[in-house]
Design an enzyme around this catalytic site. Structure first.
Site, PDB file in Angstrom:
ATOM      1  N   GLY A 260       0.798  -1.218   0.000  1.00  0.00           N
ATOM      2  CA  GLY A 260       0.000   0.000   0.000  1.00  0.00           C
ATOM      3  C   GLY A 260       0.827   1.263   0.000  1.00  0.00           C
ATOM      4  CD  GLU A 284       3.003 -10.738   2.963  1.00  0.00           C
ATOM      5  OE1 GLU A 284       2.571 -11.902   3.048  1.00  0.00           O
ATOM      6  OE2 GLU A 284       2.555  -9.805   3.627  1.00  0.00           O
ATOM      7  CG  ASN A 374      -8.095  -5.904   2.430  1.00  0.00           C
ATOM      8  OD1 ASN A 374      -9.082  -5.833   1.716  1.00  0.00           O
ATOM      9  ND2 ASN A 374      -7.245  -4.902   2.583  1.00  0.00           N
TER      10      ASN A 374
END
Length: 498
Positions: A260, A284, A374
């Site tokens: 983000g 990741e 999420n």
């Protein structure tokens, strides 16, 4: 080649009602796009005829709209794990229409192998190449692909020409053994290789190959703003200070960063800080900001599960693979997020919070404790094993009507025992070695917005004294006031003490 080439619609017709499918990829990068879109059409047609059609979906992380979005709108998903970012899916989950299991991403493959999540009937895998002896070469994201390829009864391959074969050799694919007496993961540097550059499967399991040319459904992020820039600067200054103190070695340590605009701002600030040497990443997801810093020589190496970059950035990587080949590696999520490796190599972890409370507990998944955003993603994988764990967020949201610093988080994802540092644009709360009341004072003084500081100090005054001070009747009072009046600043603690 002896494979059965077919259309996406023909491949989708092989999947039956009630089946669990496993998908390649991690974020939209590497996720299949054609077969899932056709599955949504099948579901719509069957539902129009009054027939039942729903499936289970298990992925490495989020996917693109052609999967989560299309299948949700077609009411085709019965069960889903472990993470998603799709707005339609989020709405359906919060309406109780889809059974959703939120799982630490490093655990998904093991839970599949152990049978916790059911049996995968069909694996749908995006590839840039495939050989007659069953070698599948993946694209820009890995996720749980090695595990679903081995466990599934059948495999459908989307051979996607949008991804260059130049990426062949960038993957390091390794599947962990089942307990007991599992061997250690032999990674001591982010660049260490332990697996193969391809997935080897029994060619007879590949029931269909679909030739497509569909770019990744790459997500764009908001540009940085003064608040995210200030957060980034605060993180960089904090880490530079720890390095001066000798807490972080002069060579620095590998970094993990979430996804983000805040993550991008943090990495940008670290890249610009002359006090921080060029560093490595063990993470990741890699975004555009990391690629820019690799080109600038500020990031030496990036180990990841996904190149979650814009399509033009991905093409740049493909076109200049001679430069990037020894600077990037793509791993399965159970390796990229492996707590064993994170602890061993001393990763500094940086993730984003929805809210944090005055004692250092963090909520990263639920709005006001009930509405899933999420999912926990990989933040827990990294946080519990971090050398230093950092959570950051703006001090307020919704134009100041919500304080991100609250007396008690409305949903707990990361406890005070795992969270070392909280950072907002207001400042830094270093919680290491502090008692609960010392943490509360540090968080309120350094991280809370001025509009909320006195409200939080007043909360401590009305709290029952103890090792951790709380008023059980008022702990979630700020959330209740927001739900009723739309602005946490209107909280009056007296209303909760009657």
């Amino acid at each position: 080649m002896g494979f059965n080439f077919m259309t996406a619609a023909e491949a989708a017709s092989l999947i039956k009602d009630g089946e669990i499918i496993g998908l390649s990829g991690f974020t939209p990068a590497g996720s299949p796009k054609a077969v899932t879109a056709e599955l949504a059409k099948i579901a719509e047609e069957k539902h129009a005829r009054g027939e039942q059609f729903q499936i289970g979906v298990i992925t490495g992380a989020s996917t693109g709209d052609s999967c989560d979005g299309a299948l949700t709108r077609a009411k085709a998903i019965r069960f889903r794990a472990p993470y998603t970012t799709n707005a339609d899916f989020r709405k359906a989950v919060n309406n109780g229409e889809i059974r959703y299991t939120d799982i630490h991403l490093s655990q998904v493959a093991q839970r599949l192998r152990s049978g916790f999540l059911g049996h995968v009937g069909t694996a749908i895998i995006e590839a840039c190449d495939i050989t007659e002896d069953g070698r599948i070469y993946l694209t820009a994201g890995v996720g749980i692909t090695p595990t679903i390829a081995r466990l599934a009864d059948r495999i459908i391959v989307e051979l996607n020409a949008a991804h260059s074969k130049n990426i062949i050799g960038m993957h390091d694919l390794y599947e962990m053994e089942r307990p007991p007496y599992r061997r250690p993961i032999q990674i001591v540097h982010p660049s260490d290789r332990i697996g193969l550059p391809y997935i080897q499967v029994d060619p007879s399991k590949i029931v269909g190959v679909i030739e497509v040319n569909i770019p990744d459904e790459a997500r764009g992020f908001h540009a940085s703003d003064p608040i995210t820039d200030r957060i980034g600067q605060n993180v960089a200054e904090f880490l530079a200070s720890d390095m001066r103190k000798g807490i972080i070695p002069s060579t620095f340590l590998p970094l993990q960063s979430g996804v983000g605009n805040i993550a991008n701002a943090v990495l940008s600030a670290l890249g610009k800080d002359p006090n921080i040497p060029a560093f490595e990443m063990y993470t990741e997801v890699i975004q555009n900001s990391v690629i820019d810093l690799i080109k600038a020589g500020r990031i030496k190496f990036g180990s990841t599960c996904s190149l979650s970059v814009t399509n033009d950035c991905l093409q740049e990587i493909y076109d200049d693979m001679n430069f990037f080949r020894d600077k990037l590696i793509l791993r399965p999520s159970e390796i990229s997020n492996c707590p064993e490796v994170v602890r061993r190599i001393g990763v500094i972890t940086m993730n984003t919070a929805i809210e944090a409370d005055i004692y250092g507990n963090v909520n990263s998944t639920h709005i006001c404790g009930t509405k899933m955003m999420n999912g926990i993603g990989g933040s827990g994988d990294f946080t519990r094993s971090a050398y230093i764990s950092i959570f950051s967020c703006p001090s307020t949201a919704k134009g100041g009507c919500i304080s991100s610093i609250v007396p008690m988080v409305s949903h707990l994802d990361h406890s005070e025992h795992s969270v070392n540092v909280i950072i907002t644009e207001q400042g830094v709360a270093d919680l290491r070695g502090k008692s609960p009341m010392e943490r509360a004072k540090a968080v309120i003084e350094n991280c809370a917005h001025p509009d909320y500081k006195q409200l939080l100090w007043d909360y401590l005054k009305i709290s029952t004294k103890g090792q951790t001070c709380h008023s059980l009747s008022a702990a979630l009072g700020m959330h209740q006031v927001f739900m009723m009046k739309g602005d946490m600043r209107l909280t009056d603690w007296a209303d909760f003490l009657k």
